[in-house]
Structure formats: structure tokens, C-alpha cells
Design a protein around this motif. Structure first.
Motif, short mmCIF file in Angstrom:
data_model
loop_
_atom_site.label_atom_id
_atom_site.label_comp_id
_atom_site.label_asym_id
_atom_site.label_seq_id
_atom_site.Cartn_x
_atom_site.Cartn_y
_atom_site.Cartn_z
N ASP A 349 52.12 42.59 48.21
CA ASP A 349 51.06 41.78 47.64
C ASP A 349 51.01 41.94 46.11
O ASP A 349 50.89 40.95 45.37
CB ASP A 349 49.72 42.18 48.27
CG ASP A 349 48.56 41.38 47.73
OD1 ASP A 349 48.70 40.16 47.59
OD2 ASP A 349 47.51 41.98 47.43
N GLU A 350 51.13 43.18 45.64
CA GLU A 350 51.12 43.43 44.19
C GLU A 350 52.31 42.75 43.51
O GLU A 350 52.18 42.15 42.44
CB GLU A 350 51.18 44.94 43.91
CG GLU A 350 49.92 45.69 44.26
CD GLU A 350 50.11 47.20 44.16
OE1 GLU A 350 49.10 47.90 43.99
OE2 GLU A 350 51.27 47.66 44.26
N TYR A 351 53.48 42.86 44.13
CA TYR A 351 54.69 42.30 43.52
C TYR A 351 54.59 40.78 43.41
O TYR A 351 55.00 40.20 42.40
CB TYR A 351 55.92 42.69 44.33
CG TYR A 351 57.22 42.34 43.64
CD1 TYR A 351 57.74 43.17 42.66
CD2 TYR A 351 57.89 41.16 43.94
CE1 TYR A 351 58.92 42.84 42.00
CE2 TYR A 351 59.07 40.82 43.28
CZ TYR A 351 59.58 41.67 42.32
OH TYR A 351 60.73 41.33 41.65
N LEU A 352 54.03 40.14 44.43
CA LEU A 352 53.88 38.68 44.38
C LEU A 352 52.96 38.27 43.24
O LEU A 352 53.27 37.35 42.47
CB LEU A 352 53.33 38.17 45.72
CG LEU A 352 52.97 36.69 45.76
CD1 LEU A 352 54.21 35.82 45.54
CD2 LEU A 352 52.30 36.33 47.09
N ARG A 353 51.82 38.96 43.11
CA ARG A 353 50.87 38.59 42.07
C ARG A 353 51.43 38.87 40.67
O ARG A 353 51.11 38.16 39.72
CB ARG A 353 49.55 39.35 42.28
CG ARG A 353 48.73 38.78 43.44
CD ARG A 353 47.37 39.43 43.57
NE ARG A 353 47.45 40.73 44.20
CZ ARG A 353 46.85 41.83 43.76
NH1 ARG A 353 46.14 41.79 42.65
NH2 ARG A 353 46.95 42.98 44.41
N ALA A 354 52.27 39.90 40.55
CA ALA A 354 52.81 40.27 39.24
C ALA A 354 54.01 39.42 38.84
O ALA A 354 54.22 39.16 37.64
CB ALA A 354 53.19 41.74 39.24
N ASN A 355 54.79 38.97 39.82
CA ASN A 355 56.07 38.33 39.49
C ASN A 355 56.24 36.90 39.98
O ASN A 355 57.22 36.24 39.61
CB ASN A 355 57.22 39.18 40.06
CG ASN A 355 57.28 40.56 39.42
OD1 ASN A 355 57.81 40.73 38.34
ND2 ASN A 355 56.71 41.55 40.12
N GLY A 356 55.34 36.42 40.81
CA GLY A 356 55.42 35.04 41.26
C GLY A 356 56.26 34.85 42.52
O GLY A 356 57.00 35.75 42.95
#
Length: 626
Positions: A349-356
Motif C-alpha cells: 500500500d505504501e509503495y503504491l501511494r509513493a510511486n504510482g
């Protein structure tokens, strides 16, 4: 008032939908001979005994005995009425039915009324919680939180996410609707004090509905909106009649189709990770209920796929959890395992919000590892590979791991990596690896000698047939008369000439009641149908217990052609030889008892009676009924 679905409409739905495609949503089917086999969805097993025959459009489990057509499959699996089953199959086949045939107007009579009432309670609760989140001022802070986490309104709707406000509305809602107090107590939605007073369990929490495999809400997991040291971050429903956390996977209801299409499942650590992946187009993800995978959850996944990827957080706690999951699954499942690692120590979830989305999806396409590759990275933690002792410790641990691999090619691949990383001689590594492989083999053989137990029986080539009570005769082969009954019933259903010949025999009657009941149903069926159709006939029979018996007949290995002599022999066994066998056995028992009490006159009388019965038995073998 709902109309009865006409038979021609039922037949249209049945003919348009391939049973293998429909059941394939629930069971991973593989071709074996002329049938498809998979793990049975009705009971737990390790050797596939659930069979689907596409040509005849039927299923049968050789282990538990269940069988029938596409409608009886979904009726049994999800406790649906016949109209509900027709509507569900029609929906799968994109066949429109008139509104008067909708399943809602013809609900199933529940097998368990309390369970049905609890399901409705949870469905109503989920609707209310989502209404509060989406449509009221009370829900605005929670809705803002979800939007900030990247969830749009469509995602919120898809997952049924709701909000339980601080001022506890659920209890008042059900009191207003005069819901039974005992049902509320047993629901898990409320907390009861010592005086028996109830209050809402979930307060000021974003609620994620937990659903069963059919998509029905059976529990909630609530995330606190405002952090409090005295409150847990997540609060789950307690276990109830509906909810057993060992048997539930979050999002399994939505993921089952994509799992089948992708031929793999991704195991995430948290609900938000599953949802993040889903809205990025990766929809074959599930999560366990905050615990290690259980045997029940593993079996759920084994039924629908062969491959599982673990995608936990990439920080150290997540890495440890990944290692535990791989060890658990490696020893307790038939799944091929892999790992997907998020970069930079983030959770999905964090990676998606940070990197698209694009970079997120790229990780799932390019970042797959084998369990061995993961272990080789994981073993480096807590070691300083700049010093020699830690290097030796690491190399020894990796080689012990490689020694367990069955593929020499895979071993060679990882040896090359070690050679490149540590500038070692490959022959030295190979020599040490061979030594470890030998030691492990000796250890395994030693343990085997200490624990000498008979090897498990291999699965029979032809599983035992379903008996007349729908079970499986595992202890002994079928009796001669039951074999005759099953073959004759198969012949007379599928060959109208045989049917006419048997119907012409005065007083014909099957020995076992279930076969006789099917015979009676067939007599009524052929008054309105010129030709036998198995799918149609199983729907025609009112007794669902008889459907697996009829279906099992179609899985018998019999000659395609019959003869007058074969039918005569079968009728003879059923009508003449079997009654004589019963009489002879009875007389034998009486003779034994007479000998024990020393009644010589009775012994002589019974002996003569037995001789006469044996004479009749010999004559019966030449009796011709046609």
C-alpha cells in the motif's frame, strides 16, 4: 408473486452453460482420461476425487458421493433453492431471465434458520455502515481518511467499506426493527455487560466487511480512526456461528475468478495491501485474518490454483513473516511457492501511494523470486559479510538450503551466484554441496528406520462407486445384487427398449429402496419425456439425496452396447437369485441355532428345506424373463 421457471427456460440455461466452466470458478480442474478431476469443494482431501464429465454435463465425487448437474452443484455448495441456482447459472452464462423469475422472490428454505437470520443481520449492518460512511456527515472524517489513503468511491463500493460512528447507532437500528435479543447477543456485533445490556462492538472505526467464499458478509474488521493507546489499531469480530477465522480469507470471493485466470494467488499481509493491489488491476490477492495460514485456508487455495506468491512487507518484521510463511507452506501444501518483494522496505500500500500504479505493477511483473532466492537474501540479515566467520556461516547455511533442492539446474544457478559474489572456486562449492546432500540422505533414511510405518495407500485407479445411501463403500466391494441393480438401472434409463422390456415384467421391483425410488421417478418422467436426459432427470427428481446415486451410474465403466441376455441375467439376479440367497442365509442361521440346542428333528427339517432352496437356486440360473 414469482412465476415458476418453465422447463424450457431451465433447459436453455443448462444447455448454454458448460458445467466445467461453471465449476471451474470453484475448483481447479485437470484432464484425466475422459473426465476432469480436482479437489472436492464439499470436503477436505489431498488426492483429487471430484470428477466432472463435460460430455454428460455432470459431476460426481468418488469420495463423499455428492453428484448431480450444474444446478445441484451450486445448490449444495451455497444452500440455494432451485430457482436461485437457475438464476445464478444464467447470470454466469449472460442469459437474461424475466424479472418474475428472480431469485429474491423465491428464496431457499434455510437448512439452519439461525444462520440465515445472522446472515441477514450482517447484510443489514454492512448496508447501514456503508450508508453512514458515504451519505452522512458522521461519515465524512472516515471518508476523507479513505480518500487520503488512495481509495476512490468505486473501490469503497466494491469492498463494501463502511464506518461505525462514535454515537453507536447499530443497536438502536435493530431495536427499532424489533430484532430478537438472543440473535443480537449471538451475532458478535455487540458487547454484553454483566446485566445483559448490549452496546455496539465497533465504535469510531472504518469497517472492512469479511465475506465468505460466496460473497456474504459474516464478520467485520474495524480500523480505529483516531489512534488511542488503550484501543487496538484493528478490532475483528469474535468467532460466531458464521465466522471462523481459520476458514476465511479476505477477498477470496472477488479474487477467485482472477486467481483462476492468472493461475496463481498472491498472499498479502493486510487488507489495505489487497485493496491497493486490486485497484491497480492486480486482483488475484487475498489476506489471512491476522494469523499464519491455516490448513483450512491452504486447502481453499489448493482447490483453485497450483501457485502462490507471498507478498508481505519488505521491512524486517515482514521478512521474518515471509520466512515463516514459506516454511509453513513448504511443509503443508502442494502449492508451488514464490515471493514478491516490495522495494525500499515498504508495504504494498505504501509503495503504491509513493510511486504510482505503473511502478507498482512493474514490481509484480519483474520482482518474482523463488523461495531459495529469497532465503539467500534473508540469511544475510544479522551477518557482517565483510568478515570471514560470517561469510563461512552464510555459505554453510546457503549450501544446506541448496542441498534440499531436487533440481541440479537450480542448484547450479545459485552456485554460480555464490561464485560471483564471493570469488570462490565452483568445484569446491560443488564438493561441499555433494557432501551435504549425502548427509541429508543418511539422516532421512535414519529417521525413516526409526519411524517405520506402513506407506500410505496410493489412490485407486478407479475410485469406489457411490452406494445407495450416497456415501462411499470403502470397506468392501458392492454386493452382486447391488452391482446388478446399478447396471440394470443404467441400462433402462439410457435404452428405451430395455425400459419397455423391464416394465413388461409383472411384479418387477428393485431390492434396495433408493434404486426402486429412482425407478418410480423414471416411470413418471417417461410419461412426459420421450428421451432420457440426465441433467433434466436430476432436476425432475424431488429427492436431492437420490441425485448423486443417479449421477454415479454415469461414471461406471460399462460396455456401450447391451443384449437381451445381459438384461435377463440382471433381472434374474434381482428378482429370483437374490431372494433365494436371503432365504438360504436365513435357513443356514436357523440350522446353526438348531444344532447348538441339539434339536435333531428341526435340524433334519431345516436340512431338507435348504436342499430344496439350493435346487430352486440352480433352476433360477436358467430362468428366462424374456
Amino acid at each position: 408473486m414469482a412465476n415458476r421457471i418453465p422447463e424450457e427456460k431451465v433447459e436453455q440455461v443448462r444447455s448454454a452453460v458448460n458445467i466445467a466452466d461453471f465449476i471451474g470458478q470453484y475448483v481447479q480442474l485437470k484432464k484425466a482420461g475422459k473426465n476432469l478431476f480436482g479437489l472436492c469443494p464439499f470436503h477436505e482431501e489431498r488426492t483429487p476425487s471430484f470428477s466432472v464429465n463435460e460430455q454428460k454435463q455432470i459431476f460426481h465425487c468418488f469420495s463423499c458421493g455428492r453428484g448431480g448437474n450444474v444446478f445441484s452443484f451450486i445448490m449444495e455448495l451455497e444452500n440455494l433453492s432451485f430457482p436461485e441456482a437457475v438464476v445464478k447459472v444464467a447470470d454466469f452464462g449472460h442469459i437474461e431471465l424475466p424479472a418474475t423469475y428472480t431469485a429474491q422472490s423465491q428464496p431457499a428454505a434455510p437448512k439452519d434458520q439461525q444462520q440465515a437470520d445472522l446472515l441477514k443481520l450482517y447484510a443489514d449492518s454492512a448496508k447501514m455502515y456503508q450508508h453512514i460512511l458515504v451519505n452522512t456527515e458522521l461519515g465524512e472524517p472516515a471518508l476523507k481518511y479513505l480518500h487520503e489513503r488512495g481509495l476512490d468511491d468505486e473501490t469503497i463500493q466494491t469492498f463494501g467499506i463502511g464506518y461505525a460512528p462514535a454515537n453507536q447507532l447499530l443497536l438502536d437500528f435493530f431495536k427499532e426493527h424489533q430484532t430478537d435479543y438472543q440473535l443480537l447477543r449471538q451475532s458478535g456485533l455487540f458487547i454484553e455487560n454483566q446485566n445483559g445490556d448490549l452496546r455496539d462492538r465497533f465504535v469510531d472505526r472504518v469497517l472492512f466487511p469479511i465475506k465468505d467464499a460466496s460473497g456474504r458478509v459474516i464478520a467485520f474488521s474495524g480500523r480505529i480512526l483516531k489512534q488511542s493507546p488503550s484501543e487496538p489499531k484493528y478490532l475483528n469480530s469474535p468467532e460466531t456461528k458464521l465466522f471462523n477465522k481459520r476458514s476465511v480469507l479476505f477477498n477470496f470471493d472477488l479474487a477467485r475468478g482472477p486467481i483462476r485466470q492468472q493461475k496463481s494467488v498472491i498472499l498479502f499481509e493486510g487488507f489495505m495491501d489487497v485493496i491497493a493491489a486490486y485497484r491497480s488491476g492486480i486482483q488475484n490477492g487475498v489476506a489471512s485474518m491476522g494469523t499464519s495460514l491455516t490448513d483450512e485456508q491452504i486447502y481453499m487455495l489448493e482447490r483453485v490454483t497450483d501457485t502462490l506468491y507471498v507478498c508481505y512487507d519488505s521491512d524486517m518484521p515482514g521478512q521474518k513473516a515471509t520466512d515463516r510463511a514459506l516454511k509453513l507452506l513448504g511443509g503443508n501444501s502442494r502449492l508451488t511457492l514464490g515471493v514478491i518483494q516490495m522495494p525500499d522496505g515498504m508495504d504494498p500500500d505504501e509503495y503504491l501511494r509513493a510511486n504510482g500504479r505503473d511502478k507498482f505493477v512493474q514490481v509484480f511483473e519483474d520482482g518474482k523470486q523463488t523461495p531459495t532466492a529469497f532465503e539467500m537474501q534473508y540469511l544475510k540479515h544479522d551477518l557482517n559479510l565483510q568478515n570471514t566467520p560470517d561469510q563461512l556461516t552464510y555459505l554453510q547455511a546457503v549450501l544446506e538450503r541448496l542441498a534440499k533442492l531436487s533440481s541440479s539446474v537450480e542448484q547450479d544457478l545459485y552456485l554460480n551466484q555464490l561464485v560471483a559474489e564471493f570469488d570462490l572456486d565452483k568445484n569446491d562449492l560443488k564438493s561441499q554441496l555433494r557432501s551435504l546432500v549425502g548427509k541429508q540422505a543418511v539422516q532421512r533414511s535414519g529417521r525413516g528406520a526409526q519411524n517405520m510405518t506402513p506407506p500410505p495407500e496410493t489412490a485407486p485407479l478407479a475410485p469406489p462407486p457411490a452406494t445407495v445411501d450416497g456415501g462411499t463403500n470403502n470397506n468392501a466391494p458392492l454386493s452382486r445384487v447391488e452391482k446388478a441393480e446399478r447396471l440394470l438401472l443404467y441400462r433402462l434409463l439410457n435404452d428405451h427398449d430395455v425400459w419397455l422390456r423391464v416394465m413388461a415384467i409383472a411384479g418387477f421391483h428393485f431390492v434396495h429402496d433408493p434404486y426402486q425410488q429412482i425407478f418410480v421417478y423414471a416411470e413418471a418422467y417417461f410419461k412426459t419425456h420421450n428421451q432420457f436426459d440426465l441433467g433434466n432427470f436430476t432436476d425432475f427428481m424431488a429427492d436431492s439425496d437420490l441425485q448423486p446415486v443417479v449421477t454415479s451410474l454415469e461414471f461406471m465403466d460399462v460396455a456401450s452396447e447391451t443384449s437381451k441376455e445381459e438384461i435377463a441375467d440382471l433381472v434374474n439376479v434381482i428378482m429370483t437369485q437374490q431372494p433365494l440367497v436371503l432365504q438360504i442365509n436365513q435357513k443356514k442361521a436357523e440350522l446353526t441355532a438348531a444344532k447348538q440346542i441339539g434339536n435333531h428333528d428341526l435340524v433334519q427339517q431345516l436340512t431338507l428345506a435348504l436342499i430344496e432352496l439350493y435346487r430352486k437356486q440352480q433352476q433360477a440360473q436358467q430362468t428366462d424373463y424374456f
